[in-house]
Motif scaffolding. Structure first.
Motif, PDB file in Angstrom:
ATOM      1  N   GLY A 234      19.782  20.173 -11.829  1.00  0.00           N
ATOM      2  CA  GLY A 234      19.307  19.356 -11.091  1.00  0.00           C
ATOM      3  C   GLY A 234      17.682  18.876 -11.025  1.00  0.00           C
ATOM      4  N   TYR A 235      17.607  18.106 -10.089  1.00  0.00           N
ATOM      5  CA  TYR A 235      16.161  17.722 -10.216  1.00  0.00           C
ATOM      6  C   TYR A 235      16.175  17.164  -9.177  1.00  0.00           C
ATOM      7  CZ  TYR A 235      17.762  13.215 -11.561  1.00  0.00           C
ATOM      8  OH  TYR A 235      17.971  11.839 -11.066  1.00  0.00           O
ATOM      9  N   ARG A 236      14.800  17.407  -8.349  1.00  0.00           N
ATOM     10  CA  ARG A 236      14.965  15.912  -7.410  1.00  0.00           C
ATOM     11  C   ARG A 236      13.097  15.783  -7.329  1.00  0.00           C
ATOM     12  NH1 ARG A 236      16.955  18.452  -1.562  1.00  0.00           N
ATOM     13  NH2 ARG A 236      18.503  18.225  -2.587  1.00  0.00           N
ATOM     14  N   PHE A 237      12.250  14.134  -6.983  1.00  0.00           N
ATOM     15  CA  PHE A 237      11.552  14.113  -6.216  1.00  0.00           C
ATOM     16  C   PHE A 237      10.572  14.453  -6.055  1.00  0.00           C
ATOM     17  CE2 PHE A 237      13.387  11.239  -9.747  1.00  0.00           C
ATOM     18  CZ  PHE A 237      11.739  11.348 -10.643  1.00  0.00           C
ATOM     19  N   TYR A 238       8.716  14.961  -5.842  1.00  0.00           N
ATOM     20  CA  TYR A 238       8.294  15.597  -4.840  1.00  0.00           C
ATOM     21  C   TYR A 238       6.990  14.514  -4.571  1.00  0.00           C
ATOM     22  CZ  TYR A 238      11.552  19.735  -4.177  1.00  0.00           C
ATOM     23  OH  TYR A 238      12.691  20.175  -3.997  1.00  0.00           O
ATOM     24  N   THR A 239       6.458  14.621  -3.731  1.00  0.00           N
ATOM     25  CA  THR A 239       4.239  14.227  -3.763  1.00  0.00           C
ATOM     26  C   THR A 239       3.840  15.456  -4.684  1.00  0.00           C
ATOM     27  OG1 THR A 239       4.842  15.006  -1.556  1.00  0.00           O
ATOM     28  CG2 THR A 239       5.157  13.184  -1.530  1.00  0.00           C
ATOM     29  N   PRO A 240       2.848  14.992  -5.243  1.00  0.00           N
ATOM     30  CA  PRO A 240       2.464  16.238  -6.181  1.00  0.00           C
ATOM     31  C   PRO A 240       1.542  17.443  -5.093  1.00  0.00           C
ATOM     32  CG  PRO A 240       2.313  14.084  -7.381  1.00  0.00           C
ATOM     33  CD  PRO A 240       2.675  13.970  -5.580  1.00  0.00           C
ATOM     34  N   ASP A 241       1.191  16.824  -4.190  1.00  0.00           N
ATOM     35  CA  ASP A 241      -0.105  17.392  -3.452  1.00  0.00           C
ATOM     36  C   ASP A 241       0.438  18.528  -2.653  1.00  0.00           C
ATOM     37  OD1 ASP A 241      -2.808  16.092  -5.053  1.00  0.00           O
ATOM     38  OD2 ASP A 241      -1.797  14.445  -3.599  1.00  0.00           O
ATOM     39  N   LEU A 243       4.439  18.708  -2.196  1.00  0.00           N
ATOM     40  CA  LEU A 243       5.318  18.950  -2.236  1.00  0.00           C
ATOM     41  C   LEU A 243       6.104  18.993  -1.360  1.00  0.00           C
ATOM     42  CD1 LEU A 243       4.371  22.729  -3.632  1.00  0.00           C
ATOM     43  CD2 LEU A 243       5.013  20.591  -5.122  1.00  0.00           C
ATOM     44  N   ARG A 244       5.922  17.327  -0.636  1.00  0.00           N
ATOM     45  CA  ARG A 244       6.607  16.817   0.343  1.00  0.00           C
ATOM     46  C   ARG A 244       8.486  16.221  -0.548  1.00  0.00           C
ATOM     47  NH1 ARG A 244       6.709  12.079   1.992  1.00  0.00           N
ATOM     48  NH2 ARG A 244       4.623  12.171   1.568  1.00  0.00           N
ATOM     49  N   PRO A 245       9.313  16.619  -0.107  1.00  0.00           N
ATOM     50  CA  PRO A 245      10.736  16.449  -1.354  1.00  0.00           C
ATOM     51  C   PRO A 245      10.997  14.618  -0.728  1.00  0.00           C
ATOM     52  CG  PRO A 245      11.120  17.194   0.440  1.00  0.00           C
ATOM     53  CD  PRO A 245      10.174  17.454   0.596  1.00  0.00           C
ATOM     54  N   LEU A 246      10.760  13.890  -1.620  1.00  0.00           N
ATOM     55  CA  LEU A 246      11.335  12.333  -1.551  1.00  0.00           C
ATOM     56  C   LEU A 246      12.987  11.612  -2.015  1.00  0.00           C
ATOM     57  CD1 LEU A 246       8.105  11.458  -3.427  1.00  0.00           C
ATOM     58  CD2 LEU A 246       7.885  11.235  -1.048  1.00  0.00           C
ATOM     59  N   PRO A 247      13.619  11.929  -1.248  1.00  0.00           N
ATOM     60  CA  PRO A 247      14.642  11.618  -1.630  1.00  0.00           C
ATOM     61  C   PRO A 247      15.489   9.845  -1.972  1.00  0.00           C
ATOM     62  CG  PRO A 247      14.478  12.443   0.572  1.00  0.00           C
ATOM     63  CD  PRO A 247      13.527  12.398   0.017  1.00  0.00           C
ATOM     64  N   PHE A 248      14.061   9.485  -1.502  1.00  0.00           N
ATOM     65  CA  PHE A 248      14.991   7.465  -1.664  1.00  0.00           C
ATOM     66  C   PHE A 248      14.777   7.586  -3.520  1.00  0.00           C
ATOM     67  CE2 PHE A 248      10.186   7.209  -2.229  1.00  0.00           C
ATOM     68  CZ  PHE A 248       9.894   6.654  -3.282  1.00  0.00           C
ATOM     69  N   MET A 249      13.900   8.583  -4.260  1.00  0.00           N
ATOM     70  CA  MET A 249      14.158   9.148  -5.285  1.00  0.00           C
ATOM     71  C   MET A 249      15.714   9.066  -6.280  1.00  0.00           C
ATOM     72  SD  MET A 249      11.344   6.904  -6.528  1.00  0.00           S
ATOM     73  CE  MET A 249      11.419   7.936  -7.910  1.00  0.00           C
ATOM     74  N   SER A 304      12.087   6.016 -23.459  1.00  0.00           N
ATOM     75  CA  SER A 304      12.630   4.868 -24.390  1.00  0.00           C
ATOM     76  C   SER A 304      12.091   3.736 -23.583  1.00  0.00           C
ATOM     77  CB  SER A 304      13.212   4.991 -24.844  1.00  0.00           C
ATOM     78  OG  SER A 304      13.192   5.776 -26.545  1.00  0.00           O
ATOM     79  N   ALA A 305      11.768   4.013 -22.046  1.00  0.00           N
ATOM     80  CA  ALA A 305      11.658   2.718 -21.628  1.00  0.00           C
ATOM     81  C   ALA A 305      13.113   2.450 -20.678  1.00  0.00           C
ATOM     82  CB  ALA A 305      10.658   1.358 -22.310  1.00  0.00           C
ATOM     83  N   CYS A 306      13.945   3.312 -20.564  1.00  0.00           N
ATOM     84  CA  CYS A 306      15.821   3.387 -20.293  1.00  0.00           C
ATOM     85  C   CYS A 306      16.073   4.286 -19.201  1.00  0.00           C
ATOM     86  CB  CYS A 306      16.372   2.762 -21.024  1.00  0.00           C
ATOM     87  SG  CYS A 306      16.100   1.992 -22.517  1.00  0.00           S
ATOM     88  N   ILE A 307      15.267   4.752 -18.594  1.00  0.00           N
ATOM     89  CA  ILE A 307      15.321   5.390 -17.300  1.00  0.00           C
ATOM     90  C   ILE A 307      16.264   4.738 -16.298  1.00  0.00           C
ATOM     91  CG2 ILE A 307      14.556   6.790 -14.928  1.00  0.00           C
ATOM     92  CD1 ILE A 307      12.060   7.020 -16.757  1.00  0.00           C
ATOM     93  N   ARG A 308      17.379   5.539 -15.490  1.00  0.00           N
ATOM     94  CA  ARG A 308      18.349   4.262 -15.030  1.00  0.00           C
ATOM     95  C   ARG A 308      18.333   5.043 -13.770  1.00  0.00           C
ATOM     96  NH1 ARG A 308      21.284   5.887 -20.199  1.00  0.00           N
ATOM     97  NH2 ARG A 308      22.304   3.848 -20.657  1.00  0.00           N
ATOM     98  N   PHE A 309      17.556   4.185 -12.756  1.00  0.00           N
ATOM     99  CA  PHE A 309      16.602   5.002 -11.439  1.00  0.00           C
ATOM    100  C   PHE A 309      17.986   4.465 -10.606  1.00  0.00           C
ATOM    101  CE2 PHE A 309      12.689   4.019 -13.044  1.00  0.00           C
ATOM    102  CZ  PHE A 309      12.209   4.566 -12.972  1.00  0.00           C
ATOM    103  N   PRO A 310      17.740   4.959  -9.340  1.00  0.00           N
ATOM    104  CA  PRO A 310      19.626   4.501  -8.449  1.00  0.00           C
ATOM    105  C   PRO A 310      19.456   2.951  -8.073  1.00  0.00           C
ATOM    106  CG  PRO A 310      18.340   6.566  -8.233  1.00  0.00           C
ATOM    107  CD  PRO A 310      17.082   6.076  -9.130  1.00  0.00           C
ATOM    108  N   SER A 311      18.362   2.667  -7.995  1.00  0.00           N
ATOM    109  CA  SER A 311      18.181   1.244  -7.670  1.00  0.00           C
ATOM    110  C   SER A 311      17.310   0.113  -8.645  1.00  0.00           C
ATOM    111  CB  SER A 311      18.402   0.777  -6.512  1.00  0.00           C
ATOM    112  OG  SER A 311      17.116   0.982  -5.794  1.00  0.00           O
TER     113      SER A 311
END
Length: 326
Positions: A234-241, A243-249, A304-311
């Motif tokens: 699994g994976y999850r997005f965070y702010t780098p500095d 390490l705050r999770p970004l659920p909307f990503m 290859s420029a084809c990332i399927r984002f949630p929206s």
């Protein structure tokens, strides 16, 4: 219609009607059109100055199929559009240098120090030259000129060497530039390399994978990937500095235990920013094992420029990071 008798008494075929003449004519015209199109396409493939428009058409079709929208390759706004623009236009010599897994090591050592590099056990042009007996019991075998060409050997004693050689030769025969049109892979030298296998601290043994999205020398976004290659991946997005999770990503963990990034992860953003400072964008992949950072790779063209984002929101959000709007 009555048959017509020839003097010899043989019965001739009835006269052809308009429909009988039209069908073969249409087939002949269609065949000619196909032949002309094929010849023109082969001629275009031989002309270097047509590389970019040809690559743009192919990339547009691939993105439309994957993303569901027609990309604007002249005035990019989304992240995928920016990646596509980079594929077609950015000709920095540092891109192929850092795409090649062998030459990238020298770049990383000069930028951030050789301690960041996973120990190297050899580089070979041919699979038949790999000295299997000299390699450690565990190692990672990779192709230097492409992606998704990795063989993780956890026990050399049970490795089928003939199968491994066959797989390596298949890698060496691949040309990612011809397949994807990604300029950074053009004319890369096909080579194999073996590195130490880095063990992680998690039960899966797979090290935590930190992927930093670095824009103009600043790590702006982080995705942490856990247990890759297992059912718990699994994976999850965070702010780098901080390490705050970004659920909307998007993203999430499949394992039952919640994950909290270790404190050592805070130091990785500075390393990623240093490695990415020569590019408008690059994804810097770092591993963390036993509290120590290790270099993974530099990725210029994610998916290859084809990332399927949630929206489209996420696609546009990262595109605005690239363009400096946010």
């Amino acid at each position: 219609m009555s048959a017509i008798l020839h003097p010899a008494g043989l019965q001739a075929e009835p006269p052809l009607g308009a429909a009988d003449v039209a069908a073969p004519a249409r087939a002949a015209v269609e065949g000619l059109r196909h032949t002309i199109h094929s010849n023109l396409r082969r001629a275009a493939d031989a002309l270097p100055f047509l590389d970019r428009p040809r690559a743009a058409r192919r990339l547009t079709r691939r993105m439309e199929a994957a993303l569901g929208y027609t990309p604007n390759l002249r005035h990019p706004r989304t992240f995928n559009e920016h990646v596509a623009w980079k594929i077609l236009n950015d000709r920095s010599p540092l891109i192929p240098l850092t795409t090649d897994k062998v030459t990238a090591r020298d770049y990383v050592a000069a930028k951030a120090g050789s301690d960041l590099l996973i120990p190297l056990h050899g580089i070979w042009d041919r699979a038949e030259d790999i000295p299997w007996d000299d390699l450690p019991e565990q190692f990672a075998l990779k192709a230097a000129h492409g992606w998704q060409m990795n063989l993780l050997v956890r026990d050399k004693a049970v490795l089928d060497r003939a199968t491994a050689v066959h797989q390596c030769n298949a890698w060496l025969a691949e040309d990612h530039y011809q397949v994807t049109g990604e300029w950074g892979y053009r004319n890369l030298r096909p080579r194999l390399l073996a590195e130490s296998l880095i063990a992680g601290d998690r039960p899966s043994g797979v090290p935590e994978d930190f992927k930093f999205y670095v824009f103009r020398g600043r790590a702006r976004l982080l995705s942490i990937h856990l247990d890759r290659g297992t059912e718990q991946y699994g994976y999850r997005f965070y702010t780098p500095d901080d390490l705050r999770p970004l659920p909307f990503m998007g993203g999430g963990w499949r394992g039952p235990v919640p994950y909290t990034p270790p404190p050592e992860a805070r130091a990785l953003a500075a390393i990623a920013s240093r490695l990415g400072e020569d590019f408008d964008f690059v994804r810097v992949d770092l591993y963390l094992a036993g509290g120590k950072p290790w270099f993974g790779e530099l990725t210029h063209y994610p998916a290859s420029a084809c990332i399927r984002f949630p929206s489209m929101v996420q696609d546009r959000f990262m595109g605005d990071m690239w363009s400096g709007r946010i």
